[in-house]
Design a protein around this motif. Structure first.
Motif, PDB file in Angstrom:
ATOM      1  N   ILE A  28     -23.658  -3.141  -8.855  1.00  0.00           N
ATOM      2  CA  ILE A  28     -22.632  -2.994  -9.881  1.00  0.00           C
ATOM      3  C   ILE A  28     -22.866  -1.628 -10.530  1.00  0.00           C
ATOM      4  N   ALA A  29     -21.949  -0.719 -10.319  1.00  0.00           N
ATOM      5  CA  ALA A  29     -22.055   0.624 -10.882  1.00  0.00           C
ATOM      6  C   ALA A  29     -21.026   0.746 -11.996  1.00  0.00           C
ATOM      7  N   THR A  30     -21.513   0.968 -13.207  1.00  0.00           N
ATOM      8  CA  THR A  30     -20.615   1.042 -14.351  1.00  0.00           C
ATOM      9  C   THR A  30     -21.236   1.906 -15.439  1.00  0.00           C
ATOM     10  N   GLY A  31     -20.416   2.389 -16.303  1.00  0.00           N
ATOM     11  CA  GLY A  31     -20.888   3.141 -17.463  1.00  0.00           C
ATOM     12  C   GLY A  31     -21.099   2.241 -18.670  1.00  0.00           C
ATOM     13  N   ARG A  32     -20.932   0.936 -18.482  1.00  0.00           N
ATOM     14  CA  ARG A  32     -21.078  -0.011 -19.590  1.00  0.00           C
ATOM     15  C   ARG A  32     -22.554  -0.215 -19.942  1.00  0.00           C
ATOM     16  N   TYR A  33     -22.786  -0.585 -21.196  1.00  0.00           N
ATOM     17  CA  TYR A  33     -24.128  -0.958 -21.624  1.00  0.00           C
ATOM     18  C   TYR A  33     -24.503  -2.277 -20.952  1.00  0.00           C
ATOM     19  N   GLN A  36     -22.778  -5.307 -22.112  1.00  0.00           N
ATOM     20  CA  GLN A  36     -21.349  -5.301 -21.812  1.00  0.00           C
ATOM     21  C   GLN A  36     -21.074  -5.691 -20.365  1.00  0.00           C
ATOM     22  N   ARG A  37     -22.047  -5.559 -19.494  1.00  0.00           N
ATOM     23  CA  ARG A  37     -21.844  -5.917 -18.098  1.00  0.00           C
ATOM     24  C   ARG A  37     -22.539  -7.217 -17.710  1.00  0.00           C
ATOM     25  N   ILE A  40     -20.548 -10.018 -16.252  1.00  0.00           N
ATOM     26  CA  ILE A  40     -20.102  -9.820 -14.870  1.00  0.00           C
ATOM     27  C   ILE A  40     -21.156 -10.338 -13.904  1.00  0.00           C
ATOM     28  N   THR A  41     -22.412  -9.917 -14.093  1.00  0.00           N
ATOM     29  CA  THR A  41     -23.468 -10.384 -13.199  1.00  0.00           C
ATOM     30  C   THR A  41     -23.690 -11.881 -13.353  1.00  0.00           C
ATOM     31  N   SER A  50     -32.108  -4.415 -12.033  1.00  0.00           N
ATOM     32  CA  SER A  50     -31.391  -3.433 -12.845  1.00  0.00           C
ATOM     33  C   SER A  50     -32.297  -2.245 -13.166  1.00  0.00           C
ATOM     34  N   ARG A  52     -31.938   1.923 -15.114  1.00  0.00           N
ATOM     35  CA  ARG A  52     -31.101   2.855 -15.850  1.00  0.00           C
ATOM     36  C   ARG A  52     -31.584   4.261 -15.553  1.00  0.00           C
TER      37      ARG A  52
END
Length: 56
Positions: A28-33, A36-37, A40-41, A50, A52
């Protein structure tokens, strides 16, 4: 992956689960914190690894 209502459609969830079952590593590639993601997971029930990357 998200629809216009910001939800994950059931067919996308099923496709991700099938891919993971066959050994595909899901990223999962996102700019969310992280928080915030997380939903989804959680919804995809992923085995999460994970990290960073900090850019200077």
């Amino acid at each position: 992956m998200l629809n216009s209502q910001g939800k994950i459609p059931p067919r996308h969830i099923e496709a991700v689960k099938k891919a993971e079952e066959t050994g595909v590593i899901i990223v999962i590639a996102t700019g969310r914190y992280v928080m915030q993601r997380k939903w989804i997971t959680d919804e995809l029930d992923l085995k999460v690894f994970s990290f960073r990357m900090m850019v200077q």
